[in-house]
Design a protein around this motif. Sequence first.
Motif, mmCIF file in Angstrom:
data_model
loop_
_atom_site.group_PDB
_atom_site.id
_atom_site.type_symbol
_atom_site.label_atom_id
_atom_site.label_comp_id
_atom_site.label_asym_id
_atom_site.label_seq_id
_atom_site.Cartn_x
_atom_site.Cartn_y
_atom_site.Cartn_z
ATOM 1 N N ALA A 125 49.803 5.849 12.372
ATOM 2 C CA ALA A 125 48.468 6.526 12.023
ATOM 3 C C ALA A 125 47.732 6.834 13.549
ATOM 4 O O ALA A 125 47.081 7.834 13.665
ATOM 5 C CB ALA A 125 47.531 5.570 11.205
ATOM 6 N N ALA A 126 47.839 5.954 14.762
ATOM 7 C CA ALA A 126 47.367 6.192 15.787
ATOM 8 C C ALA A 126 48.005 7.459 16.425
ATOM 9 O O ALA A 126 47.406 8.263 17.035
ATOM 10 C CB ALA A 126 47.677 4.853 16.731
ATOM 11 N N ARG A 127 49.252 7.663 16.473
ATOM 12 C CA ARG A 127 50.079 8.664 16.844
ATOM 13 C C ARG A 127 49.401 10.024 16.255
ATOM 14 O O ARG A 127 49.209 10.719 16.840
ATOM 15 C CB ARG A 127 51.559 8.437 16.805
ATOM 16 N N ALA A 128 49.568 10.045 14.946
ATOM 17 C CA ALA A 128 48.983 11.162 14.362
ATOM 18 C C ALA A 128 47.551 11.544 14.677
ATOM 19 O O ALA A 128 47.213 12.612 14.900
ATOM 20 C CB ALA A 128 49.044 10.875 12.854
ATOM 21 N N ALA A 129 46.617 10.518 14.740
ATOM 22 C CA ALA A 129 45.097 10.672 15.135
ATOM 23 C C ALA A 129 45.040 11.280 16.517
ATOM 24 O O ALA A 129 44.502 12.369 16.926
ATOM 25 C CB ALA A 129 44.497 9.609 15.413
ATOM 26 N N VAL A 130 46.014 10.933 17.388
ATOM 27 C CA VAL A 130 46.025 11.752 18.970
ATOM 28 C C VAL A 130 46.486 13.191 18.770
ATOM 29 O O VAL A 130 45.841 14.190 19.330
ATOM 30 C CB VAL A 130 47.000 10.894 19.762
ATOM 31 N N LEU A 131 47.666 13.310 18.064
ATOM 32 C CA LEU A 131 48.401 14.647 17.994
ATOM 33 C C LEU A 131 47.328 15.526 17.307
ATOM 34 O O LEU A 131 47.086 16.746 17.601
ATOM 35 C CB LEU A 131 49.449 14.460 17.083
ATOM 36 N N ALA A 132 46.572 15.164 16.357
ATOM 37 C CA ALA A 132 45.483 15.935 15.699
ATOM 38 C C ALA A 132 44.599 16.590 16.543
ATOM 39 O O ALA A 132 43.697 17.605 16.317
ATOM 40 C CB ALA A 132 44.902 15.116 14.363
ATOM 41 N N ARG A 133 44.002 15.625 17.595
ATOM 42 C CA ARG A 133 43.053 16.203 18.562
ATOM 43 C C ARG A 133 43.507 16.588 19.824
ATOM 44 O O ARG A 133 42.710 17.143 20.656
ATOM 45 C CB ARG A 133 42.203 14.923 19.057
ATOM 46 N N ALA A 134 44.829 16.503 19.944
ATOM 47 C CA ALA A 134 45.470 17.076 21.050
ATOM 48 C C ALA A 134 46.161 18.407 20.913
ATOM 49 O O ALA A 134 46.932 18.987 21.684
ATOM 50 C CB ALA A 134 46.519 16.234 21.584
ATOM 51 N N GLY A 135 45.660 19.265 19.783
ATOM 52 C CA GLY A 135 46.585 20.562 19.644
ATOM 53 C C GLY A 135 47.536 20.614 19.088
ATOM 54 O O GLY A 135 48.200 21.566 18.986
ATOM 55 N N ASP A 136 48.166 19.506 18.222
ATOM 56 C CA ASP A 136 49.162 19.602 17.569
ATOM 57 C C ASP A 136 49.130 19.124 16.142
ATOM 58 O O ASP A 136 49.642 18.143 15.575
ATOM 59 C CB ASP A 136 50.319 18.700 18.085
ATOM 60 N N PRO A 137 48.372 19.977 15.330
ATOM 61 C CA PRO A 137 48.399 19.488 13.716
ATOM 62 C C PRO A 137 49.442 19.306 13.008
ATOM 63 O O PRO A 137 49.564 18.789 12.111
ATOM 64 C CB PRO A 137 47.445 20.757 13.035
ATOM 65 N N GLU A 138 50.482 20.264 13.477
ATOM 66 C CA GLU A 138 51.733 19.982 12.644
ATOM 67 C C GLU A 138 52.362 18.954 12.952
ATOM 68 O O GLU A 138 53.057 18.307 12.016
ATOM 69 C CB GLU A 138 52.756 21.306 13.095
ATOM 70 N N GLY A 139 52.429 18.350 13.989
ATOM 71 C CA GLY A 139 52.855 17.101 14.348
ATOM 72 C C GLY A 139 52.221 15.827 13.748
ATOM 73 O O GLY A 139 52.887 14.989 13.126
ATOM 74 N N ALA A 140 50.770 15.957 13.666
ATOM 75 C CA ALA A 140 50.118 15.065 12.851
ATOM 76 C C ALA A 140 50.308 14.997 11.276
ATOM 77 O O ALA A 140 50.454 14.009 10.816
ATOM 78 C CB ALA A 140 48.660 15.358 13.135
ATOM 79 N N LEU A 141 50.253 16.375 10.873
ATOM 80 C CA LEU A 141 50.919 16.431 9.431
ATOM 81 C C LEU A 141 52.002 15.763 9.032
ATOM 82 O O LEU A 141 52.542 15.149 8.005
ATOM 83 C CB LEU A 141 50.637 17.792 8.932
ATOM 84 N N SER A 142 53.121 15.868 9.982
ATOM 85 C CA SER A 142 54.282 15.442 9.684
ATOM 86 C C SER A 142 54.573 14.052 9.672
ATOM 87 O O SER A 142 55.310 13.281 9.123
ATOM 88 C CB SER A 142 55.453 15.727 10.849
ATOM 89 N N LEU A 143 53.418 13.232 10.309
ATOM 90 C CA LEU A 143 53.330 11.676 10.329
ATOM 91 C C LEU A 143 52.715 11.306 9.016
ATOM 92 O O LEU A 143 52.751 10.269 8.438
ATOM 93 C CB LEU A 143 52.533 11.362 11.426
ATOM 94 N N VAL A 144 51.275 11.865 8.559
ATOM 95 C CA VAL A 144 50.576 11.479 7.501
ATOM 96 C C VAL A 144 50.939 12.179 6.361
ATOM 97 O O VAL A 144 50.482 11.890 5.180
ATOM 98 C CB VAL A 144 48.901 11.614 7.880
#
Length: 215
Positions: A125-144
């Motif tokens: 969840a922490a990794r996804a939260a960072v990715l979502a705000r760091a310009g990597d929405p696809e990376g975030a969605l791959s986690l959540v």
Amino acid sequence: MIPRSPRLPAPPRPAGAPRAAPPAALPAADPAAAPPTHLGDPRVVYAYAAHVVGRSLAWEGNYKAAAASLRDIPHDWILPQVRLLLLSHLAQWQLCAGDIDAATRLLDELDEDRAPASVRPLVRAARAAVLARAGDPEGALSLVGRRDGERGEPAEVRQRNRITRAHALAARGELAAARAELRRVVDDVGVDELCRWIPAGGPARAMMIELIDEG
């Protein structure tokens, strides 16, 4: 026009409880010393105290000071079984302090495969939260995932994952889907969870404020 951030009440503190204060000065690290292996090691005690102080400061809304309390602790001073849990907290505090660059620098360490099974959902969840705000929405969605349960998350991280999913969807232009995720948070637990994550910003921040104002 971007809506202003709502004024959030300070969280209650037990009567007579002192305000959090940082631990004593960081002890000098000896590069030749072996990492600590037991709870009684002074380095472990110091790292634990820094984390406790950080959590207290974060509870008060002082995320910059919370992050500073833990930021400079050598990571090998934290016992492996709790290291990634503490670093996931640090990433959250850095996001809420507006320091996305610092949170992004933790991504290499926020590897759930190196975490005990009991804390892997929190690290993810922490990794996804960072990715979502760091310009990597696809990376975030791959986690959540794109919907609840798609990645098998436990209830304890469901609301924050919904918020992360909303940011990722908003970044992709899927605004109706993003708002639906935030509405699920409000319907389940009220607006407090949205308020808690407002300082971390993100593509869905304005939408979060609208829902908070609607109550």
